[in-house]
Design a protein around this motif. Sequence first.
Motif, PDB file in Angstrom:
ATOM      1  N   GLN A 246     -39.945 -33.430 -10.143  1.00 41.53           N
ATOM      2  CA  GLN A 246     -39.211 -32.315  -9.283  1.00 41.53           C
ATOM      3  C   GLN A 246     -38.851 -32.285  -8.000  1.00 41.53           C
ATOM      4  N   THR A 247     -40.160 -32.799  -7.445  1.00 39.18           N
ATOM      5  CA  THR A 247     -40.243 -32.916  -5.901  1.00 39.18           C
ATOM      6  C   THR A 247     -39.879 -34.312  -5.113  1.00 39.18           C
ATOM      7  N   ARG A 248     -40.703 -35.156  -5.636  1.00 32.99           N
ATOM      8  CA  ARG A 248     -40.404 -36.481  -5.067  1.00 32.99           C
ATOM      9  C   ARG A 248     -38.996 -37.199  -5.227  1.00 32.99           C
ATOM     10  N   ASP A 249     -38.621 -36.848  -6.364  1.00 36.71           N
ATOM     11  CA  ASP A 249     -37.270 -37.385  -6.865  1.00 36.71           C
ATOM     12  C   ASP A 249     -35.914 -36.540  -6.399  1.00 36.71           C
ATOM     13  N   ALA A 250     -36.152 -35.687  -5.877  1.00 43.40           N
ATOM     14  CA  ALA A 250     -34.914 -34.581  -5.238  1.00 43.40           C
ATOM     15  C   ALA A 250     -34.856 -34.745  -3.837  1.00 43.40           C
ATOM     16  N   ASP A 251     -33.404 -34.798  -3.243  1.00 42.44           N
ATOM     17  CA  ASP A 251     -33.135 -34.761  -2.059  1.00 42.44           C
ATOM     18  C   ASP A 251     -33.306 -33.254  -1.706  1.00 42.44           C
ATOM     19  N   PHE A 252     -34.270 -32.812  -0.586  1.00 40.60           N
ATOM     20  CA  PHE A 252     -34.342 -31.447  -0.343  1.00 40.60           C
ATOM     21  C   PHE A 252     -33.499 -31.228   0.812  1.00 40.60           C
ATOM     22  N   ALA A 253     -32.643 -32.299   1.462  1.00 44.00           N
ATOM     23  CA  ALA A 253     -31.725 -31.776   2.496  1.00 44.00           C
ATOM     24  C   ALA A 253     -30.631 -30.660   2.166  1.00 44.00           C
ATOM     25  N   PRO A 254     -29.968 -30.959   0.737  1.00 44.68           N
ATOM     26  CA  PRO A 254     -28.919 -29.855   0.607  1.00 44.68           C
ATOM     27  C   PRO A 254     -29.699 -28.611   0.217  1.00 44.68           C
ATOM     28  N   LEU A 255     -30.749 -28.887  -0.432  1.00 47.40           N
ATOM     29  CA  LEU A 255     -31.777 -27.397  -1.045  1.00 47.40           C
ATOM     30  C   LEU A 255     -31.982 -26.629   0.478  1.00 47.40           C
ATOM     31  N   TYR A 256     -32.469 -27.543   1.364  1.00 47.55           N
ATOM     32  CA  TYR A 256     -32.822 -26.545   2.565  1.00 47.55           C
ATOM     33  C   TYR A 256     -31.586 -25.879   3.197  1.00 47.55           C
ATOM     34  N   ALA A 257     -30.584 -26.606   3.117  1.00 52.33           N
ATOM     35  CA  ALA A 257     -29.228 -25.968   3.876  1.00 52.33           C
ATOM     36  C   ALA A 257     -28.763 -24.958   2.954  1.00 52.33           C
ATOM     37  N   GLN A 258     -28.900 -24.668   1.696  1.00 56.43           N
ATOM     38  CA  GLN A 258     -28.859 -23.461   0.795  1.00 56.43           C
ATOM     39  C   GLN A 258     -29.689 -22.159   0.836  1.00 56.43           C
ATOM     40  N   LEU A 259     -30.938 -22.758   1.143  1.00 55.31           N
ATOM     41  CA  LEU A 259     -31.997 -21.897   1.097  1.00 55.31           C
ATOM     42  C   LEU A 259     -31.798 -20.977   2.589  1.00 55.31           C
ATOM     43  N   GLU A 260     -31.143 -21.772   3.691  1.00 52.59           N
ATOM     44  CA  GLU A 260     -30.916 -20.989   4.759  1.00 52.59           C
ATOM     45  C   GLU A 260     -30.204 -19.864   4.475  1.00 52.59           C
ATOM     46  N   SER A 261     -29.416 -19.839   3.806  1.00 43.14           N
ATOM     47  CA  SER A 261     -28.565 -18.399   3.589  1.00 43.14           C
ATOM     48  C   SER A 261     -29.120 -17.464   2.705  1.00 43.14           C
ATOM     49  N   LEU A 262     -30.169 -17.636   2.007  1.00 38.47           N
ATOM     50  CA  LEU A 262     -30.847 -16.947   1.001  1.00 38.47           C
ATOM     51  C   LEU A 262     -31.952 -16.218   1.542  1.00 38.47           C
ATOM     52  N   ALA A 263     -31.987 -14.794   1.342  1.00 33.00           N
ATOM     53  CA  ALA A 263     -33.147 -14.208   1.669  1.00 33.00           C
ATOM     54  C   ALA A 263     -34.474 -14.501   1.132  1.00 33.00           C
ATOM     55  N   ASP A 264     -35.647 -14.284   2.013  1.00 30.07           N
ATOM     56  CA  ASP A 264     -37.120 -14.554   1.451  1.00 30.07           C
ATOM     57  C   ASP A 264     -37.425 -13.513   0.369  1.00 30.07           C
ATOM     58  N   ILE A 265     -38.349 -14.046  -0.480  1.00 25.31           N
ATOM     59  CA  ILE A 265     -38.711 -13.198  -1.630  1.00 25.31           C
ATOM     60  C   ILE A 265     -40.004 -12.484  -1.125  1.00 25.31           C
ATOM     61  N   GLU A 266     -40.219 -11.479  -1.333  1.00 28.50           N
ATOM     62  CA  GLU A 266     -41.692 -10.682  -0.763  1.00 28.50           C
ATOM     63  C   GLU A 266     -42.789 -11.117  -1.706  1.00 28.50           C
ATOM     64  N   SER A 267     -43.825 -11.277  -1.506  1.00 25.05           N
ATOM     65  CA  SER A 267     -44.849 -11.596  -2.547  1.00 25.05           C
ATOM     66  C   SER A 267     -45.000 -10.159  -3.567  1.00 25.05           C
ATOM     67  N   GLY A 268     -45.298 -10.726  -4.603  1.00 29.10           N
ATOM     68  CA  GLY A 268     -45.632  -9.607  -5.455  1.00 29.10           C
ATOM     69  C   GLY A 268     -44.309  -9.103  -6.157  1.00 29.10           C
ATOM     70  N   THR A 269     -42.779  -9.549  -5.890  1.00 29.66           N
ATOM     71  CA  THR A 269     -41.755  -9.251  -6.605  1.00 29.66           C
ATOM     72  C   THR A 269     -41.199 -10.220  -7.433  1.00 29.66           C
ATOM     73  N   MET A 270     -40.601  -9.705  -8.616  1.00 33.03           N
ATOM     74  CA  MET A 270     -39.929 -10.362  -9.620  1.00 33.03           C
ATOM     75  C   MET A 270     -38.519 -10.597  -9.114  1.00 33.03           C
ATOM     76  N   VAL A 271     -38.051 -11.604  -9.432  1.00 31.48           N
ATOM     77  CA  VAL A 271     -36.435 -11.613  -9.227  1.00 31.48           C
ATOM     78  C   VAL A 271     -35.675 -12.036 -10.576  1.00 31.48           C
TER      79      VAL A 271
END
Length: 292
Positions: A246-271
């Motif tokens: 799941q990690t080595r074989d995925a290109d993280f660049a597009p993932l990082y770009a998407q995550l840029e616009s998503l809010a962080d999730i606080e410790s101890g919260t479910m989503v």
Amino acid sequence: MQIKPLPATSSAPPGAAPDWTVAQDWKGYTREEHATWDLLFDRQAAMLPGRVTPAFLKGLEVLRLSRRGIPDFAELSQRLHALTGWSVVAVPGLVPEAVFFEHLAQRRFVAGRFIRRADQLDYLQEPDVFHDVFGHVPLLADPVFADYMQAYGEGGLRSLRLGALDKLARLYWYTVEFGLIREGGALRLYGAGIVSSYGESVYALDDPSPHRIGFDLRRVMRTRYRIDDYQQNYFVIDSFEDLLHQTRDADFAPLYAQLESLADIESGTMVPGDAVITLGTQAHARARSGLH
Ligand code: PHE
Ligand code: CO
């Protein structure tokens, strides 16, 4: 070893090589220091069977880590190198991220050479030789985990170029440091921060407080973590193979770009979408923060 920001421009301290390594000076350890290792070792070795992944126990055995005293890195590295091509090198303390990632990418694990004082057995801020060697090194004898750590180092260098270190550091935290694994239907420990901690080795598996959630790469990279107390959520992988793919074989660049616009999730919260394994009460964190 943990990932903690240090000024990127800082150069190696006096007495260290340009890659920040120093001699372990194994002969320089005192009798008391070896005794502290033995005490910590015996306490964890008695508790971990049945709680930790068998791959960790196998690592302890093939690396002969149960021999008394603080391990000699040169000798340990010889054994480890023969198994997976990794070695263990000493550093004076935390090192800049780029230095850390470069070592991992070259299959070198950097370890602190100092050991905690006898009055600090349960808590310390900087990783010492017990955390680094007992916690991290046994799984480097596992071929799949060994590949994950190297790939992580390469991914770390790339995350620095892409300005996404904070996201990738969370992956390290929730796998290498505080990961759980589900094997044959049972949860087991594998993260170094847990297995080197007496209290958290029990809490992470048995306490009703924390959430235990199926591993999801994006979810993990959005989730804040705490460095001052036990974790409020743990992420559970199905196998080291699955984690590696799941990690080595995925290109993280597009993932990082998407995550840029998503809010962080606080410790101890479910989503929404979380694969809940245990829904925690969060009682521990509430008690610590003085709220009831
Ligand atoms: N595949 C990731 C990337 O494209 C790198 C990585 C590998 C990250 C393994 C973590 C673990 O950047
Ligand atoms: Co660590």
